[in-house]
Design a protein around this motif. Structure first.
Motif, PDB file in Angstrom:
ATOM      1  N   GLU A 273      45.424  25.898  -4.739  1.00 25.16           N
ATOM      2  CA  GLU A 273      45.320  25.382  -3.367  1.00 25.16           C
ATOM      3  C   GLU A 273      43.864  25.119  -3.002  1.00 25.16           C
ATOM      4  OE1 GLU A 273      47.121  27.743  -0.244  1.00 25.16           O
ATOM      5  OE2 GLU A 273      46.483  26.330   1.317  1.00 25.16           O
TER       6      GLU A 273
ATOM      7  N   ASN B   3      46.222  20.994   2.029  1.00 25.98           N
ATOM      8  CA  ASN B   3      46.739  21.163   3.388  1.00 25.98           C
ATOM      9  C   ASN B   3      46.581  19.869   4.170  1.00 25.98           C
ATOM     10  OD1 ASN B   3      47.286  24.244   3.646  1.00 25.98           O
ATOM     11  ND2 ASN B   3      45.311  24.076   2.620  1.00 25.98           N
TER      12      ASN B   3
ATOM     13  N   GLU C 168      50.840  20.519   1.566  1.00 25.83           N
ATOM     14  CA  GLU C 168      51.320  21.617   2.428  1.00 25.83           C
ATOM     15  C   GLU C 168      51.231  21.189   3.884  1.00 25.83           C
ATOM     16  OE1 GLU C 168      49.458  25.406   1.609  1.00 25.83           O
ATOM     17  OE2 GLU C 168      49.630  25.148  -0.566  1.00 25.83           O
TER      18      GLU C 168
ATOM     19  N   ASP D  63      54.228  25.312   4.936  1.00 27.36           N
ATOM     20  CA  ASP D  63      53.247  26.392   5.001  1.00 27.36           C
ATOM     21  C   ASP D  63      53.589  27.350   6.152  1.00 27.36           C
ATOM     22  OD1 ASP D  63      50.949  27.744   4.325  1.00 27.36           O
ATOM     23  OD2 ASP D  63      49.615  26.031   4.627  1.00 27.36           O
TER      24      ASP D  63
ATOM     25  N   LYS E 293      56.517  28.313   1.710  1.00 27.66           N
ATOM     26  CA  LYS E 293      55.508  29.365   1.595  1.00 27.66           C
ATOM     27  C   LYS E 293      55.711  30.376   2.711  1.00 27.66           C
ATOM     28  CE  LYS E 293      51.442  28.387  -0.124  1.00 27.66           C
ATOM     29  NZ  LYS E 293      50.036  27.883  -0.260  1.00 27.66           N
TER      30      LYS E 293
ATOM     31  N   GLU F  35      52.665  34.269   0.381  1.00 30.25           N
ATOM     32  CA  GLU F  35      51.242  34.109   0.713  1.00 30.25           C
ATOM     33  C   GLU F  35      50.605  35.442   1.080  1.00 30.25           C
ATOM     34  OE1 GLU F  35      50.023  30.235   2.868  1.00 30.25           O
ATOM     35  OE2 GLU F  35      51.407  31.291   4.195  1.00 30.25           O
TER      36      GLU F  35
HETATM   37 CA    CA Z   1      48.130  26.326   3.026  1.00 32.14          CA
END
Ligand code: CA
Ligand code: C2E
Ligand code: CA
Ligand code: CA
Length: 273
Positions: free
Chosen positions: A57, A114, A146, A176, A197, A231
């Motif tokens: 990420e 993101n 995401e 996310d 996530k 996460e």
């Molecule tokens: Ca993220």
């Protein structure tokens, strides 16, 4: 009465200062990229079964006058002041470039980026991504995007179109911070994402009250054909519990903090040897 008045005064004063800071930051944000104040750091996402790296990420950093400004502070400002599209495209370009460089020893790395809902709602977003990936010769199936759960609150028809168009290019979509926002199971099904996530707040107490929730999210996601990432995993205890529940991917300080690009190079080299 006097105390009340004092509190109100204090409140509006801090609000005033906040506005001043926002304006100042918005001004500096305009030139942050050209002044090379922005950079990306990278945090691995680990495949539970094998311990191997599934994906990396990219997280944005802004170094301003000797201070690191958190994306939690500046992303909303960039959204509010109309700078998120440029910054967001820079993030995609930079992340893909750096991942290409890191992939040169024959390993094909997957990168996750993101994307703000405001960016995603832009009708040109998909075309921009397509053009960028073609120019960079970046394989779209190695890109994940995401989006935070707040997308569920926005106008769904545009978002569904955008998500579909990205998926048709073989880009994978992750939701996310799952569990913290406006999600409903129906929206989850309509939007047809690829990865969920689960937010850190549930993982924090997965060895206690959070385990039922993680279990439930896991079952629903699997029935819909989604893969699940936990996460903010920080301890071995959490890893063991999450493996027991069967969560596919793990991410957090237990495995690695977000790494500067040269640290990531070392991290990848260590893992290959
Ligand atoms: Ca993220
Ligand atoms: P996020 O996407 O949910 O990213 C996870 C955040 O948690 C990151 O903070 C990461 O550094 C931190 N984190 C990861 N593992 C752990 C852990 O084990 N423990 C703890 N305590 N924290 C952990 P960061 O980098 O400060 O980013 C904050 C948020 O800013 C991100 O949350 C994301 O929503 C946003 N953001 C970051 N980069 C971008 C970007 O390029 N574009 C957009 N639109 N938003 C971004
Ligand atoms: Ca998150
Ligand atoms: Ca978050």
């Amino acid at each position: 009465k006097r105390i009340e008045k004092g509190q109100v005064g204090h409140f509006s004063e801090s609000l005033r200062l906040q506005n001043i800071r926002d304006h100042l930051l918005s001004d500096r944000l305009l030139t942050a990229i050209e002044k090379s104040e922005m950079r990306l750091v990278f945090q691995p996402i680990i495949k539970s079964k094998t311990g191997s790296i599934a994906c990396i990420e990219a997280l944005l950093r802004w170094h301003l006058d000797g201070e690191e400004v958190s994306p939690i502070e500046f992303i909303p400002i960039a959204e509010q002041y109309g700078m998120i599209k440029n910054i967001g495209l820079w993030v995609v370009e930079k992340a893909c470039q750096q991942i290409i460089t890191l992939s040169q020893n024959g390993r094909a790395l997957t990168v996750s980026i993101n994307v703000s809902v405001i960016q995603l709602q832009d009708r040109e977003f998909v075309t921009h991504i397509k053009t960028l990936l073609t120019r960079l010769k970046f394989e779209p199936s190695l890109l994940h995007i995401e989006i935070t759960e707040s997308v569920f609150a926005a106008d769904k028809t545009v978002l569904m179109k955008q998500i579909k168009a990205l998926q048709e290019m073989s880009i994978k979509i992750s939701i996310d911070d799952f569990g913290t926002g406006y999600s409903s199971l129906a929206s989850m099904q309509d939007l047809g994402v690829d990865i969920v996530k689960i937010d850190k707040s549930f993982i924090d107490n997965v060895n206690g009250s959070g385990s039922n929730i993680v279990h439930a999210v896991m079952q629903i996601s699997q029935s819909m054909g989604y893969q699940v990432v936990a996460e903010g995993v920080e301890s071995l205890e959490q890893v063991e519990k999450l493996n027991e529940i069967g969560v596919h991917f793990l991410q957090g300080y237990y495995f690695s903090k977000p790494l500067e690009v040269d640290q990531l190079t070392d991290y990848l080299n260590d893992r290959l040897n």
